[in-house]
Design a protein around this motif. Sequence first.
Motif, PDB file in Angstrom:
ATOM      1  N   LYS A   1     -38.689  -0.352 -14.068  1.00  0.00           N
ATOM      2  CA  LYS A   1     -37.847  -0.921 -14.074  1.00  0.00           C
ATOM      3  C   LYS A   1     -37.546  -2.863 -14.309  1.00  0.00           C
ATOM      4  O   LYS A   1     -37.502  -2.764 -14.856  1.00  0.00           O
ATOM      5  CB  LYS A   1     -36.648  -0.700 -13.807  1.00  0.00           C
ATOM      6  N   ALA A   2     -38.730  -3.302 -13.341  1.00  0.00           N
ATOM      7  CA  ALA A   2     -38.512  -4.419 -13.407  1.00  0.00           C
ATOM      8  C   ALA A   2     -39.056  -5.544 -13.972  1.00  0.00           C
ATOM      9  O   ALA A   2     -40.797  -4.531 -14.325  1.00  0.00           O
ATOM     10  CB  ALA A   2     -38.977  -5.091 -11.807  1.00  0.00           C
ATOM     11  N   ASN A   3     -38.795  -6.343 -14.431  1.00  0.00           N
ATOM     12  CA  ASN A   3     -40.028  -7.381 -15.394  1.00  0.00           C
ATOM     13  C   ASN A   3     -41.256  -8.457 -14.477  1.00  0.00           C
ATOM     14  O   ASN A   3     -40.939  -7.765 -13.247  1.00  0.00           O
ATOM     15  CB  ASN A   3     -39.175  -8.619 -16.012  1.00  0.00           C
ATOM     16  N   ASP A   4     -41.912  -8.762 -15.034  1.00  0.00           N
ATOM     17  CA  ASP A   4     -42.759  -9.107 -14.270  1.00  0.00           C
ATOM     18  C   ASP A   4     -42.965 -10.315 -13.596  1.00  0.00           C
ATOM     19  O   ASP A   4     -43.658 -10.040 -11.983  1.00  0.00           O
ATOM     20  CB  ASP A   4     -44.419  -9.602 -14.963  1.00  0.00           C
ATOM     21  N   SER A   5     -42.254 -10.459 -13.279  1.00  0.00           N
ATOM     22  CA  SER A   5     -41.548 -11.704 -12.049  1.00  0.00           C
ATOM     23  C   SER A   5     -40.725 -11.446 -10.921  1.00  0.00           C
ATOM     24  O   SER A   5     -41.119 -11.415  -9.958  1.00  0.00           O
ATOM     25  CB  SER A   5     -41.556 -13.013 -12.315  1.00  0.00           C
TER      26      SER A   5
END
Length: 161
Positions: free
Chosen positions: A103-107
Amino acid sequence: MSGRIKGINFNLATFKTAASFFVFAVLAAFMAVNFTACGEEQQGVPEIAQMHVSSPKTQPIVPVETFNVPSSSVISAEKAKFYAKASAGLVELGYRWSERIDKANDSEKILILNAYNVARDQLCARVGLAGVAEFNWITSVALPDPKNKAVFESVGLRPNN
């Protein structure tokens, strides 16, 4: 500006002030209810900005011993039991953290993966191993060794050798 409306003395400036106050009071009440409700929904849901790799909120950090490779690949029943516990825990840990990573974005993924590595090390240390390093050594060296087959079977693991 004032005027008479059906027998009532009407002052436009007073009306604007009262209306503004009423709108402000309604908006303030609405915002207070929304902020309170939002705060209740998100309790217990950690945000990435609050995540600290070095200090998990739920448990204090335990020291992780340095793993030194033993001269023999034969392990004790106690180590096999620790390995079995760690193995089950790592499967569950991986399942739970995979949702966060997906669910997390790349950063955010980098922070989550770093925290996941710390959690894996902590889990292994809590069950009695010298971190994930010892777990990996047992997986790759001790588990395939036929001399350890009976020890692993005694704790419920079935090696493929």
